[in-house]
Every structure is written in C-alpha cells, then in structure tokens.
Write a protein that holds these residues in place. Structure first.
Motif, PDB file in Angstrom:
ATOM      1  N   ALA A  82      13.305  53.179 -11.045  1.00  0.00           N
ATOM      2  CA  ALA A  82      13.751  53.693  -9.747  1.00  0.00           C
ATOM      3  C   ALA A  82      15.012  52.975  -9.279  1.00  0.00           C
ATOM      4  CB  ALA A  82      12.639  53.549  -8.711  1.00  0.00           C
ATOM      5  N   TRP A 128      10.292  49.385   0.947  1.00  0.00           N
ATOM      6  CA  TRP A 128       9.650  50.659   1.289  1.00  0.00           C
ATOM      7  C   TRP A 128       9.609  51.584   0.073  1.00  0.00           C
ATOM      8  CZ3 TRP A 128      12.581  51.231   6.536  1.00  0.00           C
ATOM      9  CH2 TRP A 128      11.881  50.528   7.529  1.00  0.00           C
ATOM     10  N   ARG A 129      10.693  51.601  -0.705  1.00  0.00           N
ATOM     11  CA  ARG A 129      10.707  52.423  -1.912  1.00  0.00           C
ATOM     12  C   ARG A 129       9.634  51.953  -2.887  1.00  0.00           C
ATOM     13  NH1 ARG A 129      15.485  51.243  -4.525  1.00  0.00           N
ATOM     14  NH2 ARG A 129      14.327  49.922  -5.935  1.00  0.00           N
ATOM     15  N   ARG A 130       9.508  50.654  -3.030  1.00  0.00           N
ATOM     16  CA  ARG A 130       8.504  50.087  -3.937  1.00  0.00           C
ATOM     17  C   ARG A 130       7.095  50.460  -3.467  1.00  0.00           C
ATOM     18  NH1 ARG A 130       7.387  45.324  -7.440  1.00  0.00           N
ATOM     19  NH2 ARG A 130       9.595  45.191  -7.880  1.00  0.00           N
ATOM     20  N   ASN A 160       9.282  50.690 -10.954  1.00  0.00           N
ATOM     21  CA  ASN A 160      10.220  50.191  -9.949  1.00  0.00           C
ATOM     22  C   ASN A 160      11.583  49.912 -10.566  1.00  0.00           C
ATOM     23  OD1 ASN A 160      10.688  49.339  -7.165  1.00  0.00           O
ATOM     24  ND2 ASN A 160      11.052  47.360  -8.115  1.00  0.00           N
ATOM     25  N   ASN A 173      14.410  48.700  -0.197  1.00  0.00           N
ATOM     26  CA  ASN A 173      13.831  48.479  -1.532  1.00  0.00           C
ATOM     27  C   ASN A 173      12.320  48.258  -1.441  1.00  0.00           C
ATOM     28  OD1 ASN A 173      16.271  48.745  -2.834  1.00  0.00           O
ATOM     29  ND2 ASN A 173      16.648  46.556  -2.974  1.00  0.00           N
ATOM     30  N   LYS A 188       6.213  53.027  -1.595  1.00  0.00           N
ATOM     31  CA  LYS A 188       6.043  54.475  -1.766  1.00  0.00           C
ATOM     32  C   LYS A 188       5.747  54.803  -3.233  1.00  0.00           C
ATOM     33  CE  LYS A 188       8.495  58.761  -0.748  1.00  0.00           C
ATOM     34  NZ  LYS A 188       9.740  59.335  -0.240  1.00  0.00           N
ATOM     35  N   ASP A 197      18.758  54.619  -8.757  1.00  0.00           N
ATOM     36  CA  ASP A 197      19.118  54.670  -7.342  1.00  0.00           C
ATOM     37  C   ASP A 197      20.559  55.135  -7.175  1.00  0.00           C
ATOM     38  OD1 ASP A 197      18.554  54.289  -4.609  1.00  0.00           O
ATOM     39  OD2 ASP A 197      19.629  52.381  -4.637  1.00  0.00           O
TER      40      ASP A 197
END
Length: 169
Positions: free
Chosen positions: A113, A75-77, A110, A73, A79, A117
C-alpha cells in the motif's frame, strides 16, 4: 562540539521547543493521550530518519504537516488491517493463518500500500488484480472496462513504482 552541529541537533531543538505543543495538537485531533504520544514519537522518528538537515521557517506548520502524514499512514494501516481481518473472518477456521503469518501478511500488505501510494485507484486495482488474484490482462481490461493496452500501461506504472521503492529501501 562539532557532533551537535548535524541534523539531529536541529531535531533535538525542534523536539525541545515543540513536542508538548505537537502532543496537544494531536490530542485535540484524535482525543487519546496514549495514541497522541505514539504519533508524536513517530513524527520525530520520521524526522530522525532523514539524512539531510532541516531548513524550517515555520516549525509548527512543518510538524503539523509531518504529523498529518504519520496520522494518515496510521489510519491507512488500520483500514487495511480491518479489511484483512474481515476477509479472514469469512474463511474457515482451518484455513486461518497463524499469528506470525498474519503479522507478516499485514506488514506485506502495508508495504504494498505504501509503495502504491499516490497512484490512481484504477492503477492500483489493475495491479492488485494481476498480482494477488492472478487475473490476465484481458480479464482485468474486461472487469475495469478499459483496453488491454491501458492495463499494460497501468501494470508497468505500478510495477515501476514498486521496483524503485524497493531499490531505495
């Protein structure tokens, strides 16, 4: 001490026995003690947010799984934030949002996203093309080289996931 018998007591015991180990595991994974401490904290906060008691047979395997999700989570944030900042850099300075607006927009992106997910990339793309770019179903179908019926199905699927995520929040 009846109050100690709840799920938080289990987490307290888990923390006492395995926090140092988790911190070391995270440090080996990402190489920074400060970020490792933050992620270990976030891992235990996620467990504290649960309402049901934990039944854990393998505590370290369990913590590893939860920590990996927290890390993914994060790393996704990061990115998402990087992509947002790159998009902002291409806009004229006069159109740049304030710091407060940027923070709100990043949080909103976020949140979207997280809600989307688990959906296939093409479903997410169709949804974002409709919601953020205002494209019609026919335009999305053409751009993605799929039928309008499939676009409708994708939009319903993504919209349903967002709606039910909102109702659970």
């Amino acid at each position: 001490m009846a109050a100690d018998a709840g799920p938080h007591h289990d987490i307290q015991a888990l923390y006492s026995c395995h926090h140092r180990w988790l911190l070391g595991w995270l440090h080996r994974k990402i190489g920074c003690w400060h970020r490792s401490a933050d992620l270990a904290h976030d891992t235990f906060m996620r467990l504290l947010a649960r309402e049901e008691a934990l039944a854990i047979a393998e505590p370290r395997a369990f913590l590893t799984t939860v920590a990996q999700r927290v890390l993914a989570n994060q790393w996704r944030r990061e990115k998402l934030e990087q992509a947002y900042l790159e998009a902002l850099a291409s806009r004229p300075a006069a159109l740049a949002p304030s710091e407060e607006e940027r923070a709100i927009l990043l949080e909103t992106l976020n949140d979207i996203a997280e809600r989307l997910d688990g959906l296939p990339v093409v479903v997410k793309r169709a949804f974002l093309m409709a919601q953020l770019e205002g494209q019609s179903q026919a335009e999305i179908a053409s751009a993605l080289r799929i039928s309008v019926t499939t676009v409708k199905r994708y939009l319903v699927r993504a919209g349903t996931k967002c709606y039910f995520a909102m109702s659970l929040a």
